[in-house]
Design an enzyme around this catalytic site. Structure first.
Site, PDB file in Angstrom:
ATOM      1  N   LYS A  53       0.816  -1.208   0.000  1.00 26.40           N
ATOM      2  CA  LYS A  53       0.000   0.000   0.000  1.00 26.40           C
ATOM      3  C   LYS A  53       0.853   1.263   0.000  1.00 26.40           C
ATOM      4  CE  LYS A  53      -4.091  -1.931   2.169  1.00 26.40           C
ATOM      5  NZ  LYS A  53      -5.091  -1.783   3.213  1.00 26.40           N
ATOM      6  N   LYS A  58     -15.368  -2.143   2.657  1.00 23.66           N
ATOM      7  CA  LYS A  58     -14.097  -2.257   1.957  1.00 23.66           C
ATOM      8  C   LYS A  58     -13.074  -1.340   2.606  1.00 23.66           C
ATOM      9  CE  LYS A  58     -15.190  -5.308  -1.090  1.00 23.66           C
ATOM     10  NZ  LYS A  58     -16.293  -5.776  -0.227  1.00 23.66           N
ATOM     11  N   ASP A  59     -11.816  -1.739   2.485  1.00 24.16           N
ATOM     12  CA  ASP A  59     -10.712  -1.015   3.088  1.00 24.16           C
ATOM     13  C   ASP A  59     -10.684   0.436   2.622  1.00 24.16           C
ATOM     14  OD1 ASP A  59      -8.094  -0.187   3.949  1.00 24.16           O
ATOM     15  OD2 ASP A  59      -7.542  -2.301   4.028  1.00 24.16           O
ATOM     16  N   LYS A  60     -10.505   1.345   3.561  1.00 29.31           N
ATOM     17  CA  LYS A  60     -10.390   2.762   3.222  1.00 29.31           C
ATOM     18  C   LYS A  60      -9.122   3.021   2.416  1.00 29.31           C
ATOM     19  CE  LYS A  60      -9.857   7.353   5.323  1.00 29.31           C
ATOM     20  NZ  LYS A  60      -9.856   8.126   6.591  1.00 29.31           N
TER      21      LYS A  60
END
Length: 350
Positions: free
Chosen positions: A21, A79-81
């Site tokens: 990320k 869902k992932d930020k």
């Protein structure tokens, strides 16, 4: 102390680190709904690309834009930020009222499609998710390709990922587990959302313990008499009180899966040797099981092994790209942890 860093790996740990990320577009998630909106009905299905946004926050913004109460907006899964995601939102909009969804002005969100459907979009209806992950600045590459080949064939432990346990930037266990420890000690968590997330984290932590201890005892997922098997593709279960070649063949072809408890009230569903093993693990964590019992949860089961589908990997210098699909409710980080270790500075966003 509810620790999260001692769960056993399925494979020998590769001494390789990388940056996960580094940018939000390098962690992409695309929902697989499993059906298409039919084009008519009182529910609007919005297919939205979002980047750097919390799912619940975007749902609030959609409700405000449409002039509707928040309860009129739903989503199939959070869902992932810290990612670029493609996901569905449902809006209950009966009658012939139409909304120009292209005018929804939320930085980081873009409506790609709006279609009517005759049924509400509910949490849990997702078939799965497709992931596209980039890991940069690898400290080495030896063994990565071979490890990916092995995972494609043999899968990984179906652990709940760090997202379930909370933010590790200020607490290595995750914020949800810190609250879980307070709950175990009798503290009441009044915030409804935090309470729900805490309960989920505690239950998931115990499930991960079952997997870890089973891998320590039987690293090759050898079935035990009395194991509860899940049929592939549905939520039907049965006890395998006789482990014969048929059972072993069905496990190897992924027609059935070994399971472990998602703890709740009532007796364990396993029998014979499996019951003895699961009871032993449960007894080690009696404060956790007693806390979950008091909440009125019911005994459930979950597969302990996870097989990524359509798994593609490419290695370009010190950069690894992974693409694969997983069933709903499972975690891409459970695949990633068996390949490369992300540095402590990036683990906060897992």
């Amino acid at each position: 102390m509810l620790e999260v860093d001692k769960w056993k790996f399925q494979y020998p740990k590769l001494d390789i680190e990388g940056k996960f990320k580094a940018a939000e577009h390098e962690f992409q998630v695309t929902e697989i709904l499993g059906y298409e909106p039919i084009g008519e009905g009182e529910h609007i299905y919005l297919w939205i690309e979002k980047t750097g946004l919390n799912t619940a926050y975007l749902a609030e913004k959609i409700a405000q834009f449409a002039g509707l109460p928040l309860r009129a907006v739903t989503y199939a899964g959070r869902k992932d930020k810290h990612a670029k995601t493609y996901q569905w939102f449902g809006v209950h909009l009966p009658g012939k009222t139409e909304v120009d969804w292209q005018r929804l002005d939320v930085p980081g969100a873009k409506v790609l499609r709006a279609s009517r459907h005759n049924k509400k979009l509910r949490t849990g209806v997702l078939k799965g998710n497709t992931f596209n992950i980039t890991v940069r600045d690898l400290t080495g590459t030896d063994g990565i390709v071979q490890r990916c080949e092995t995972i494609a064939e043999q899968g990984v432990p179906n652990y709940f990922g760090q997202q379930r346990f909370g933010d590790t930037r200020h607490d290595e266990r995750g914020g949800n587990l810190s609250l879980a420890e307070k709950m175990i000690n009798g503290e009441n968590i009044r915030n409804r959302n935090k309470r729900s997330m805490t309960i989920s984290a505690l239950r998931s932590w115990l499930f991960n313990q079952y997997i870890s201890e089973r891998l320590s005892a039987l690293p090759d997922y050898t079935p035990m008499t009395g194991d509860v098997m899940q049929l592939a593709g549905n939520k039907s279960f049965f006890n395998a009180n006789l482990i014969d070649q048929t059972i072993n063949n069905r496990l190897s072809t992924q027609d059935i899966y070994l399971t472990a408890p998602m703890w709740g009230e009532g007796p364990l569903d396993s029998e014979l040797d499996a019951l003895s093993f699961e009871s032993n693990v449960s007894n080690k964590h009696r404060s956790v099981t007693q806390t979950l019992n008091a909440l009125g949860l019911k005994q459930e089961r979950r597969a302990i092994r996870l097989f990524p589908k359509d798994f593609i990997w490419t290695l370009d210098g010190q950069t690894l790209n992974l693409t694969f699909s997983l069933p709903a409710g499972t975690f891409a980080t459970s695949v990633l942890r068996e390949i490369v270790q992300v540095s402590r500075s990036t683990q906060a966003n897992l």
